[in-house]
Each structure stands twice: as structure tokens, then as C-alpha cells.
Write a protein that holds these residues in place. Structure first.
Motif, PDB file in Angstrom:
ATOM      1  N   UNK A   1      54.272  35.972  55.372  1.00 51.64           N
ATOM      2  CA  UNK A   1      53.859  35.308  54.135  1.00 51.64           C
ATOM      3  C   UNK A   1      55.061  34.604  53.537  1.00 51.64           C
ATOM      4  N   UNK A   2      54.852  33.382  53.015  1.00 53.62           N
ATOM      5  CA  UNK A   2      55.972  32.625  52.455  1.00 53.62           C
ATOM      6  C   UNK A   2      55.634  32.111  51.066  1.00 53.62           C
ATOM      7  N   UNK A   3      56.653  31.623  50.372  1.00 53.39           N
ATOM      8  CA  UNK A   3      56.469  30.904  49.118  1.00 53.39           C
ATOM      9  C   UNK A   3      55.971  29.501  49.425  1.00 53.39           C
ATOM     10  N   UNK A   4      55.667  28.715  48.394  1.00 53.42           N
ATOM     11  CA  UNK A   4      55.209  27.342  48.596  1.00 53.42           C
ATOM     12  C   UNK A   4      56.259  26.490  49.307  1.00 53.42           C
ATOM     13  N   UNK A   5      57.522  26.876  49.182  1.00 56.38           N
ATOM     14  CA  UNK A   5      58.583  26.114  49.850  1.00 56.38           C
ATOM     15  C   UNK A   5      58.910  26.661  51.228  1.00 56.38           C
ATOM     16  N   UNK A   6      58.179  27.693  51.684  1.00 62.11           N
ATOM     17  CA  UNK A   6      58.344  28.197  53.036  1.00 62.11           C
ATOM     18  C   UNK A   6      59.261  29.380  53.191  1.00 62.11           C
ATOM     19  N   UNK A   7      59.835  29.871  52.098  1.00 65.59           N
ATOM     20  CA  UNK A   7      60.718  31.040  52.188  1.00 65.59           C
ATOM     21  C   UNK A   7      59.888  32.301  52.381  1.00 65.59           C
ATOM     22  N   UNK A   8      60.313  33.221  53.230  1.00 68.57           N
ATOM     23  CA  UNK A   8      59.536  34.449  53.451  1.00 68.57           C
ATOM     24  C   UNK A   8      59.479  35.319  52.195  1.00 68.57           C
ATOM     25  N   UNK A   9      58.316  35.944  51.980  1.00 66.37           N
ATOM     26  CA  UNK A   9      58.106  36.815  50.823  1.00 66.37           C
ATOM     27  C   UNK A   9      58.365  38.249  51.248  1.00 66.37           C
ATOM     28  N   UNK A  10      59.310  38.894  50.587  1.00 66.05           N
ATOM     29  CA  UNK A  10      59.656  40.272  50.941  1.00 66.05           C
ATOM     30  C   UNK A  10      58.628  41.267  50.429  1.00 66.05           C
ATOM     31  N   UNK A  11      58.103  41.037  49.233  1.00 61.50           N
ATOM     32  CA  UNK A  11      57.173  41.989  48.613  1.00 61.50           C
ATOM     33  C   UNK A  11      56.174  41.210  47.788  1.00 61.50           C
ATOM     34  N   UNK A  12      54.893  41.287  48.152  1.00 58.69           N
ATOM     35  CA  UNK A  12      53.838  40.578  47.436  1.00 58.69           C
ATOM     36  C   UNK A  12      53.010  41.526  46.583  1.00 58.69           C
ATOM     37  N   UNK A  13      53.467  42.760  46.413  1.00 56.39           N
ATOM     38  CA  UNK A  13      52.696  43.750  45.660  1.00 56.39           C
ATOM     39  C   UNK A  13      53.437  44.325  44.468  1.00 56.39           C
ATOM     40  N   UNK A  14      54.727  44.078  44.375  1.00 59.36           N
ATOM     41  CA  UNK A  14      55.521  44.581  43.249  1.00 59.36           C
ATOM     42  C   UNK A  14      56.420  43.470  42.744  1.00 59.36           C
TER      43      UNK A  14
END
Length: 489
Positions: free
Chosen positions: A12-25
Motif C-alpha cells: 500500500x502506498x501514499x498518493x505519491x507512491x511512498x509505501x505506507x508502514x501502518x494504515x491502522x494507527x
């Protein structure tokens, strides 16, 4: 045809393509601290969510409003220095907006859905907004999950309909929702009218007195008309016959001179109690038991005047949890922290940067003095006055006194869950609520839930959702499982 399946090819990434480490906290200043503005994933996610539809509200689009008066009935100056609460008998003009959460602007009122309970107090120190619901808890405890939750309640991007699979898939994967789901599908899940439901601030807020002493508080608005609710069958019939039932009832009751009212209470927790309390007192999925922190009456709210124009006063009204006044402030509640950003951002997008200048939104008991100028629909109210601070031309000075007291924080920044307390469990209070019900109430709860779950098409989604209710109470889960199986065959 079925919804398109996607092969997972990366994170999963941000709109700019950076990976998301935690999408729940969301990121906080230490495990129990406030949310950090550096959490760009949270801000991007909420900002994108606020802009998904135009021009109606993303949530709470369907609503009705009225003006009235809040009157102080008890001395609360030991707890807060808020001027509108400064003496018994003091009156403050209010505007209230009630709403459903998931429905569109043209949806029916009589549906099983939480009700928004939004209040604007036009105080002499500026407007104070209290934006709550008709339930004391909510489905989630972190704002980073809010866009996902609402997506499950709205229309599926493939089918264009609300899907039971989406609703119960999310709830089953988010066990903290079990308490609120039990509220929602119980007897009070469909209010008979806006006049016949309680209201709650839901979040924990800070009050502080003239000496700088701080307290944590929760608001309760108890309807003086008595609680009245609809069964599912009654609601289905009413929604078909009169989609405007709740709006009509509120307007006509005021026209008749039958002014609805609520007695207002707070629970008060000394700040020092929070760290060692048996569960996280800032968790929006939990209530504070009245045996621990009893209700204290503080006032009475009466609604006695209808808006003259629904669009100008109800649809263009804005409410934001960040509209505080001296003596009242936020808590480290992670849902509240996210709403402090999201609500203001939604209004700037939906109504405009000068939404606060509209008659229903601007202060009524004082004057806004800012250096914010120009933008869409700016009315030129500042004339030629200087627009910077400090200045030597009589510009408004800062007060040097914060509206609320500081909160100590410690620890490393990062995506963190709230600190664990002894009874931080997603199921205890849901089970307690179930066990408080009579056999008849339990039966209706099971019927309502099973009816909603009958449309689930994937067995694992139904089984996982039922397991959460079984963890709340074995009988709860056993009865629900049998009822769902009977309906799903």
C-alpha cells in the motif's frame, strides 16, 4: 459478473507512491499523546476523503436544524472557566443540526443509522461547537480508519449499492466496532424522531477552571420528551410513506409551540485518574460507567425557532470540533484529534474558505477579529485595516493565555496504538450491554442483526463477524449464528 480481482504486486502506498508502514494507527507523541501533524498519510487520507463527493456532505448529508437556548442550571465554575457556563441562569443562543450518517441528501430519515447531534453555542467568547451522536460510543477509535469505515457504509464502487459483505467484512475485521454495532441494532437503533433521542458528545474533552486545574469530561443530553424508537418494520413502512418524517416532526413541533428540550449532564474525571483507569478513558468505543463517574446536571437546552431557509441555515451550517472557547479543549482521543483537522477541512472545501462569515456560522454574541482576508465570497468586512500581526495600527492583540491546559506527553513518535490499560478489551462493554437487555430486547437485537447479515454472500465474512459477538457473550454469538444460518439457508 463479479467485482474485478486484483493481484497484489506491492505494498500500500501514499498518493505519491511512498509505501505506507501502518494504515491502522495514526502517529502520536508517545503511546498516549496527541496525533502529530507530521503524519502525512493520515492528513492525505482524510483530505482526499473529504473531497470525494460534491457538493453535499460526505457524511451527515441528510439533516434538519433549529435554533434555541441553552440555560445553565448548576454551578460548574469549579470545573471550567467557560464564560457561557459561568453562572446559574445564564442563557446562550444555540443552533442544532440532527442528521443521519450514511444517507445521501435525498435519503429517508427513518433508517437504522447513528444520528448526528451537532450543536453550535453562540457564546460571548466565540462559537463553541459540540459535534456528537445519539450514541455514547462509535465504531472505531482512530481517525485513520474513518474513510475506510464510511466506504463500507456507502455504495460499492462496482455494484452501486450498499453491500452487506462490505459492512460486516469491515466490522468483523475491526472488533472494536462490536460495542457500537450492538447499540445500533438494539431497540434504540432507529429513533422515532429527533426529539425522542438522547445526544452525546461521545468523545472525552478537557475542562479547565480559572486556577488552571484540568478535568476530563463527557457530555450527555437526555431528552425530556422520553426515548421513543421504531422497530425495523415500523421504520421500513414510515421510510416509504414519509421520507421526511424526522425533519417534518421537528419543524411541526416547534411550529405548534411544543419546544423539544434536553437536560444536559457531564461526567467529570480528575486528570490524574486517567493513566491508571481500568481502560483507556480516551477510547471512543468505550463508555465511562456511571458508577465510576456519575452524571452531574449542568443545564437545559430548548429548541424554539425554525430556520427561515433550509439551504442557507441548515445545509450551509458548519460545525467543527476545533471550535473551542476558553476553559474547554481536546483530549488525546485519536478519533477526536483526527476530526479537529477533518471537519474544518471539509467545510473549507464544501462551503468555502469564508464559510464562517455566513449568518448561521458567524459569532452572534461577539465579533470575529482575524487577519484572514480574500478568497471566494469574501465580503470585504475588514475594509482597509492591516492584515498582519503584530502591527502598530490598533490590530487585535493575542491574549497570551491558551484556551485549554497543556497535556504532558512522552515517548517516541511513530504509528502507535493507544497505551494498554487493564480492561482495554473490545468485547467487555458490548457483552455488558447485551446482558443488560431483557429477553425481548435480546430477541429484537438478534433479529435485526440477522436480517442485516442475511445478505452476506461469503461464509467467512459472516463467521468472522459472528465470532466477535460470541466473544462479547457466548449466548449472543450462539443465538446470532442460529438466526443467520436460518435466514441464509
Amino acid at each position: 459478473m463479479t467485482a474485478q480481482q486484483y493481484e497484489t504486486t506491492g505494498p500500500l502506498t501514499t498518493e505519491s507512491g511512498a509505501p505506507v508502514a501502518d494504515d491502522r494507527n495514526s502517529q502520536t507523541a508517545g503511546p498516549g499523546g496527541p496525533v502529530l501533524v507530521q503524519d502525512q498519510h493520515l492528513l492525505e487520507k482524510l483530505a482526499h476523503f473529504n473531497r470525494e463527493r460534491i457538493p453535499e456532505r460526505i457524511v451527515h448529508a441528510r439533516g434538519a436544524g433549529a435554533y434555541g437556548t441553552f440555560t445553565v442550571t448548576r454551578d460548574v465554575t469549579p470545573y471550567t472557566r467557560a464564560a457561557f457556563l459561568s453562572e446559574v441562569g445564564k442563557e446562550t443562543e444555540v443552533f442544532a443540526r440532527f442528521s443521519t450518517v450514511a444517507g445521501n441528501l435525498g435519503a429517508a430519515d427513518a433508517v437504522r443509522d447513528p444520528r448526528g447531534f451537532a450543536l453550535k453555542f453562540y457564546t460571548e467568547e466565540g462559537n463553541y461547537d459540540l459535534v456528537g451522536n445519539n450514541t455514547p460510543v462509535f465504531f472505531i477509535k482512530d481517525a485513520v480508519k474513518f474513510p475506510d469505515f464510511i466506504h463500507t457504509q456507502k455504495r460499492d464502487p462496482y455494484t452501486g449499492s450498499q453491500e452487506a459483505d462490505n459492512v460486516f467484512d469491515f466490522w468483523g475485521l475491526s472488533p472494536e466496532s462490536t460495542h457500537q454495532v450492538t447499540w445500533l441494532f438494539g431497540d434504540r437503533g432507529i429513533p422515532a424522531s429527533y426529539r425522542h433521542m438522547h445526544g452525546f458528545g461521545s468523545h472525552t474533552f478537557q475542562w479547565s477552571n480559572a486556577d488552571g486545574e484540568a478535568f476530563w469530561v463527557k457530555y450527555h443530553f437526555k431528552t425530556d420528551q422520553g426515548v421513543k424508537s421504531l422497530t425495523q418494520a415500523e421504520a421500513d413502512e414510515l421510510a416509504g410513506k414519509d421520507p421526511d418524517s424526522h425533519q417534518r416532526d421537528l419543524r411541526e413541533s416547534i411550529e405548534r409551540g411544543e419546544f423539544p428540550s434536553w437536560t444536559v449532564y457531564v461526567q467529570v474525571m480528575p486528570v490524574q485518574d486517567a493513566a491508571a483507569y481500568r481502560f483507556n478513558p480516551f477510547d471512543l468505543t468505550k463508555v465511562w460507567p456511571h458508577a465510576d463517574y456519575p452524571l452531574h446536571e449542568i443545564g437545559r437546552m430548548e429548541l424554539n425557532r425554525n430556520p427561515e431557509n433550509i439551504f442557507a441555515e441548515v445545509e450551509q451550517s458548519i460545525f467543527s470540533p476545533h471550535h473551542f472557547v476558553p476553559g474547554i479543549g481536546p483530549s488525546p482521543d485519536k478519533m477526536l484529534q483526527g476530526r479537529l483537522f477533518a471537519y474544518g477541512d471539509a467545510h473549507r472545501y464544501r462551503v468555502g474558505i469564508n464559510a464562517d462569515h455566513l449568518p448561521v456560522n458567524r459569532p452572534h454574541a461577539t465579533e470575529a477579529r482575524t487577519h484572514g482576508r480574500d478568497g471566494f465570497l469574501y465580503d470585504g468586512r475588514h475594509g482597509g485595516r492591516k492584515n498582519y500581526e503584530p502591527n502598530s495600527f490598533g490590530g487585535p492583540p493575542q491574549t497570551d493565555r491558551p484556551l485549554w491546559e497543556p497535556v504532558a506527553v512522552s515517548g517516541w513518535t511513530g504509528d502507535t496504538e493507544a497505551p494498554s490499560h487493564a480492561e482495554d478489551d473490545d468485547f467487555v462493554q458490548a457483552g455488558d450491554l447485551y446482558r443488560l437487555m431483557t429477553e425481548e430486547e435480546k430477541g429484537r437485537l438478534i433479529d435485526n442483526l440477522a436480517g442485516a447479515m442475511a445478505g452476506i454472500t461469503h461464509d467467512h465474512i459472516a463467521e468472522r463477524a459472528i465470532e466477535n459477538f460470541r466473544k462479547a457473550d457466548p449466548d449472543y454469538g450462539k443465538r446470532l449464528e442460529a438466526a443467520v444460518q436460518a435466514l441464509r439457508g
